[in-house]
Design an enzyme around this catalytic site. Structure first.
Site, PDB file in Angstrom:
ATOM      1  CE  LYS A 204     109.728 -34.876  71.525  1.00  0.00           C
ATOM      2  NZ  LYS A 204     110.017 -33.497  71.918  1.00  0.00           N
ATOM      3  CE  LYS A 250     106.992 -34.063  68.901  1.00  0.00           C
ATOM      4  NZ  LYS A 250     107.428 -32.944  69.681  1.00  0.00           N
TER       5      LYS A 250
HETATM    6  C1  PBG Z   1     111.422 -30.319  71.331  1.00  0.00           C
HETATM    7  C2  PBG Z   1     110.334 -30.638  70.374  1.00  0.00           C
HETATM    8  C3  PBG Z   1     110.527 -31.308  69.161  1.00  0.00           C
HETATM    9  C4  PBG Z   1     109.295 -31.341  68.521  1.00  0.00           C
HETATM   10  C5  PBG Z   1     108.359 -30.691  69.348  1.00  0.00           C
HETATM   11  N1  PBG Z   1     109.017 -30.277  70.508  1.00  0.00           N
HETATM   12  C6  PBG Z   1     111.757 -31.834  68.544  1.00  0.00           C
HETATM   13  C7  PBG Z   1     112.669 -32.663  69.334  1.00  0.00           C
HETATM   14  O1  PBG Z   1     112.294 -33.362  70.279  1.00  0.00           O
HETATM   15  O2  PBG Z   1     113.855 -32.626  68.991  1.00  0.00           O
HETATM   16  C8  PBG Z   1     109.067 -31.963  67.180  1.00  0.00           C
HETATM   17  C9  PBG Z   1     107.857 -31.553  66.422  1.00  0.00           C
HETATM   18  C10 PBG Z   1     107.897 -31.853  64.970  1.00  0.00           C
HETATM   19  O3  PBG Z   1     108.799 -32.543  64.432  1.00  0.00           O
HETATM   20  O4  PBG Z   1     106.960 -31.391  64.300  1.00  0.00           O
HETATM   21  N2  PBG Z   1     111.136 -30.159  72.630  1.00  0.00           N
END
Ligand code: PBG
Length: 334
Positions: A204, A250
């Site tokens: 991520k 992601k």
């Molecule tokens: C936070 C989380 C995020 C997303 C999913 N879980 C945002 C972040 O890490 O700040 C992002 C998903 C998206 O942008 O569609 N745990």
């Protein structure tokens, strides 16, 4: 143009395999169907509440009754499951995110309602502190402003166990702390939840494409950024297995090379998250008349499948599933 133009002496004519729909379908390497899709949903307190999210046209913060209704819609068009994210009031947020393991908490009630109405739909819950944290970080923030890994992991374990108790099929740690997958697996197993799966966000990135999502949950960090735990976009790394059942990459489209690298490094199924910013771009360009949302959505999802994703989390899951119900359209993707 004369029909007697000279014939080129070509050893190969790849266009022969593209000449008709039947030929193209016969040699297609990748397919896309509703069963590959997971719909992320934002849940909020109340009844009959449906609040638009500015940067995500067509997405809403929904009360549980609406979550059940839209999940039914998703289930009926063949979508595999939903991924739930709670939008909580500041009054229940704290430094340690205690609300996350409240059996009567919003998310837990939502999971129970869904499993009661739609037992076959996959319910996936997010494991990270940010929706519950007064600091807006995925982990515990010390007085010095450090995101403390080892204080956070047991908090995540409590959260995951509470979600499993509510009936989640799969927990999805998106927090990026070190060692949390093994710890969560152990915590679940010790309480008899050996069948609850883990979707590990193993790759991520600290991405700017999460902007609209943070608006939806009002979950942007109050101070600092997430660069000490989410990955540097300049890097590509191999996934850590640690007992996960699915591996998540992601965001999606800007990181197709990473999906392919993870695919080559593991036998586990890979999930790709077509994130909020990717969805927002499609919506914005199509609202201007610059892109066709329907075909660009399907092409984006197909590209994620081609790179190696088995499952795709996308805000366009119902749109895509509906489009794929149209036999002529589906013929280009299956
Ligand atoms: C936070 C989380 C995020 C997303 C999913 N879980 C945002 C972040 O890490 O700040 C992002 C998903 C998206 O942008 O569609 N745990």
């Amino acid at each position: 143009m004369s029909t007697t133009a000279p014939v080129l002496d070509l050893a190969q004519r790849p266009r022969r395999n593209r000449r008709t729909q039947a030929l193209r379908a016969a040699v297609r390497e990748t397919s896309l169907s509703a069963q590959h899709l997971v719909l992320p949903l934002f849940v909020q307190e109340g009844t009959d509440k449906k609040d638009a999210i500015g940067a995500m046209p067509g997405c809403y913060r929904l009360s549980i009754d609406h979550i059940v209704a839209i999940s039914k819609e998703a289930y009926e068009v063949g979508v595999a499951g939903v991924a739930l994210f709670p939008a909580l009031d500041d009054t229940v947020k704290s430094r340690t995110g205690d609300e996350s393991w409240n059996p009567e908490g919003l998310l837990q009630r939502c999971v129970r309602a869904l499993k009661k109405e739609l037992p076959e739909l996959l319910v996936i819950t997010d494991v990270a502190l940010d929706p519950y944290s007064s600091d807006g970080h995925d982990g515990y923030v010390t007085d010095e402003g450090i995101i403390d890994n080892d204080i956070t992991v047991p908090l995540l374990c409590k959260m995951a166990v509470a979600q499993a108790e509510a009936g989640a099929d799969m927990v999805a740690p998106s927090d990026m702390m070190d060692g949390r997958i093994g710890a969560i697996r152990k915590a679940l197993d010790e309480r008899g939840f050996t069948q609850v799966a883990i979707c590990s966000y193993c790759v991520k990135y600290a991405s700017s494409f999460y902007g609209p999502f943070r608006e939806a949950l009002d979950s942007a960090p109050r101070a600092g950024d997430k660069k000490t735990y989410q990955m540097d976009p300049a890097n590509r790394t191999e996934a850590l297995r640690e007992g996960a059942d699915w591996l998540m990459v992601k965001p999606g489209l800007p990181y197709l090379d990473v999906i392919l690298a993870v695919k080559q490094a593991t036998a586990l199924p890979i999930a790709a998250y077509h994130v909020s910013g990717e969805y927002a771009m499609l919506k914005a360009a199509s609202a201007q008349g610059w892109l066709n949302y329907d075909s660009c959505l399907l092409e984006s999802l197909l590209s994620l499948r081609r790179a190696g994703a088995s499952i795709i989390f996308t805000y366009g899951a119902i749109d895509a599933a509906r489009l794929l119900q149209d036999k002529t359209k589906a013929a280009y993707y299956q």
